[in-house]
Design a protein around this motif. Structure first.
Motif, PDB file in Angstrom:
ATOM      1  N   SER A 215       0.813  -1.224   0.000  1.00  0.00           N
ATOM      2  CA  SER A 215       0.000   0.000   0.000  1.00  0.00           C
ATOM      3  C   SER A 215       0.842   1.268   0.000  1.00  0.00           C
ATOM      4  O   SER A 215       0.341   2.345  -0.350  1.00  0.00           O
TER       5      SER A 215
ATOM      6  N   ALA B  43     -12.212  11.751   4.674  1.00  0.00           N
ATOM      7  CA  ALA B  43     -12.901  10.647   5.335  1.00  0.00           C
ATOM      8  C   ALA B  43     -14.356  10.618   4.893  1.00  0.00           C
ATOM      9  O   ALA B  43     -15.012  11.664   4.785  1.00  0.00           O
TER      10      ALA B  43
ATOM     11  N   ALA C  35      -4.997   4.935   6.051  1.00  0.00           N
ATOM     12  CA  ALA C  35      -4.831   5.944   4.997  1.00  0.00           C
ATOM     13  C   ALA C  35      -3.618   6.828   5.238  1.00  0.00           C
ATOM     14  O   ALA C  35      -2.966   7.275   4.283  1.00  0.00           O
TER      15      ALA C  35
ATOM     16  N   HIS D 262      -3.273  -5.560   5.804  1.00  0.00           N
ATOM     17  CA  HIS D 262      -4.516  -4.945   6.263  1.00  0.00           C
ATOM     18  C   HIS D 262      -5.532  -5.977   6.768  1.00  0.00           C
ATOM     19  O   HIS D 262      -6.472  -5.606   7.480  1.00  0.00           O
TER      20      HIS D 262
ATOM     21  N   VAL E 201      -6.873  11.397  -1.173  1.00  0.00           N
ATOM     22  CA  VAL E 201      -6.915  10.075  -0.557  1.00  0.00           C
ATOM     23  C   VAL E 201      -8.248   9.930   0.165  1.00  0.00           C
ATOM     24  O   VAL E 201      -8.486  10.557   1.202  1.00  0.00           O
TER      25      VAL E 201
ATOM     26  N   THR F 196      -8.873  -2.685   1.492  1.00  0.00           N
ATOM     27  CA  THR F 196      -8.436  -3.113   2.815  1.00  0.00           C
ATOM     28  C   THR F 196      -9.227  -4.309   3.329  1.00  0.00           C
ATOM     29  O   THR F 196      -9.024  -4.741   4.461  1.00  0.00           O
TER      30      THR F 196
ATOM     31  N   VAL G 244      -8.818   4.223  -0.302  1.00  0.00           N
ATOM     32  CA  VAL G 244      -8.313   3.301   0.710  1.00  0.00           C
ATOM     33  C   VAL G 244      -9.498   2.815   1.549  1.00  0.00           C
ATOM     34  O   VAL G 244     -10.094   3.591   2.304  1.00  0.00           O
ATOM     35  N   GLY G 245      -9.857   1.554   1.403  1.00  0.00           N
ATOM     36  CA  GLY G 245     -10.985   1.047   2.179  1.00  0.00           C
ATOM     37  C   GLY G 245     -11.595  -0.184   1.548  1.00  0.00           C
ATOM     38  O   GLY G 245     -11.013  -0.818   0.661  1.00  0.00           O
TER      39      GLY G 245
ATOM     40  N   HIS H 220     -10.936   7.727   2.234  1.00  0.00           N
ATOM     41  CA  HIS H 220     -10.904   6.553   3.107  1.00  0.00           C
ATOM     42  C   HIS H 220     -12.135   6.522   3.994  1.00  0.00           C
ATOM     43  O   HIS H 220     -12.750   7.550   4.298  1.00  0.00           O
TER      44      HIS H 220
ATOM     45  N   VAL I  82     -15.869   2.055  -0.497  1.00  0.00           N
ATOM     46  CA  VAL I  82     -14.968   3.193  -0.699  1.00  0.00           C
ATOM     47  C   VAL I  82     -14.355   3.161  -2.089  1.00  0.00           C
ATOM     48  O   VAL I  82     -14.232   4.208  -2.748  1.00  0.00           O
ATOM     49  N   THR I  83     -13.979   1.976  -2.567  1.00  0.00           N
ATOM     50  CA  THR I  83     -13.415   1.920  -3.918  1.00  0.00           C
ATOM     51  C   THR I  83     -14.478   2.199  -4.977  1.00  0.00           C
ATOM     52  O   THR I  83     -14.199   2.837  -5.993  1.00  0.00           O
TER      53      THR I  83
ATOM     54  N   LEU J 277     -10.804   4.204   9.076  1.00  0.00           N
ATOM     55  CA  LEU J 277      -9.548   3.717   8.503  1.00  0.00           C
ATOM     56  C   LEU J 277      -8.487   4.800   8.331  1.00  0.00           C
ATOM     57  O   LEU J 277      -7.588   4.674   7.498  1.00  0.00           O
TER      58      LEU J 277
END
Length: 356
Positions: free
Chosen positions: A22, A66, A48, A167, A38, A127, A100-101, A40, A105-106, A44
């Motif tokens: 990562s 976030a 991140a 992760h 970024v 993650t 990141v998640g 996340h 999240v993606t 998380l």
């Protein structure tokens, strides 16, 4: 990093699987990126921040955002907030998003990247098991609406996907098991070796540090990469990846997204198997194997919390439906997926009754 496995997705991008990958985000970003958002999940930040630090060391202007946990992230309001952040920071078409998640999240990060200036680069750092084997790979992005799941979105190929095995130990066991539903799915539709690993070492595949889990993760990614490379936009072959998802998405919608995605897909696979058996596609042994393998992982194989009429309305809004004709992915045998179009409603009701 000698333990890193690289799974190419055609000629478009690579999925890296290994420990510590990562922090390699800067290496896989396209040339010319100056600013990175970024994104996340709220819980998380600790995952991140090392990603953000590695990017800052590369001289990049990094902004952390976030977002709510799980499906609550996948709304137009949350996406709009991300676009506002990018606009205020002066993001151009040559900048990038890093998600990141988990799968939500993606999905969200990919959609935000796809829509901003009609498309900026995105790198996914999943993650969760679900994110690694499914959501982050394949270029699908999207958000939910009141009418259903993933009804608004775009195909937007990532620059890379970094699956950091470090992760996984922090995942709650129930979340890890739910992610394994997508693993089992790929075992049924394409790679029966996955099913054999689960059957021989169910405890191992639920151990975040085990070679068995890494093997099935890598095999599942390879299945998805092969399918996606052949059919990015789900015009034909890629539909097999929706095995179990037709009813699964309807169940998720009925549960107001309080049920884990993998648990709903598990229910959906048993429904698809019951339907396949009733339409002459699947024999009794393979039907029973669905319940056995999913049961080994503690995943649900029964469901009785919805009236089928309510679920049927959601099924008719499924992305595979064409002109009012319901379409399901079913199996003729292990690794023999096919499409079932327009089954009689009485058969659908019988298959659902078998779940209850």
């Amino acid at each position: 990093m000698s333990d890193v496995t690289t799974v190419p997705v055609g000629q478009d991008y690579d999925v890296l699987v290994g420990h510590g990958v990562s922090t390699r985000v800067a290496e896989v970003l396209p040339d010319g990126v100056a600013r990175v958002l970024v994104v996340h999940g709220e819980p998380l930040g600790h995952l991140a921040e090392p990603v953000a630090t590695s990017l800052r060391r590369g001289g990049l202007d990094v902004h952390l955002a976030a977002v709510p946990d799980a499906e609550a992230a996948k709304t137009i309001e949350v996406a709009s907030d991300l676009w506002a952040r990018m606009g205020q920071a002066g993001f151009t078409r040559s900048d990038a998003v890093v998600a990141v998640g988990g799968g939500s999240v993606t999905d969200l990060g990919g959609w935000a990247a796809a829509a901003w200036l009609r498309g900026v680069a995105v790198v996914h750092v999943p993650t969760t098991v679900l994110g690694m084997v499914d959501a982050a790979v394949g270029g699908k992005s999207g958000i939910n609406t009141a009418e259903g799941k993933n009804l608004v979105g775009a195909f937007h190929t990532p620059a890379a996907v970094l699956c950091d095995l470090d992760h996984l130990p922090s995942l709650p066991p129930a979340d890890l098991a739910a992610g394994l539903a997508e693993v089992v799915k790929c075992g049924f539709i394409a790679d029966p070796r996955i099913l054999e690993v689960v059957e021989s070492d169910a405890a191992g595949v639920q151990d975040p540090g085990s070679p068995a889990l890494r093997e099935v993760i890598e095999r599942t990614i390879a299945v998805k990469a092969s399918v996606v490379a052949a059919d990015l936009r789900e015009s034909s072959l890629r539909e097999i990846l929706n095995y179990g998802h037709t009813l699964g998405h309807a169940v998720e919608h009925h549960e107001q997204y309080r049920m884990r995605h993998g648990e709903a897909v598990s229910i959906g696979m048993v429904f698809a198997a019951e339907l396949a058996h009733r339409t002459g596609h699947m024999d009794e042994d393979l039907l029973g194997r669905h319940r056995y393998v999913l049961g080994l992982l503690g995943l649900p194989t029964t469901y009785a919390r919805a009236d089928f009429g309510d679920l049927l309305a959601a099924l008719r809004r499924d992305k595979k439906t064409r002109g009012g004709t319901l379409r399901f992915v079913v199996l003729d045998g292990p690794a023999q997926p096919t499409r079932l179009e327009g089954p009689d409603e009485s058969l659908l009701r019988e298959a659902y009754a078998a779940l209850t």
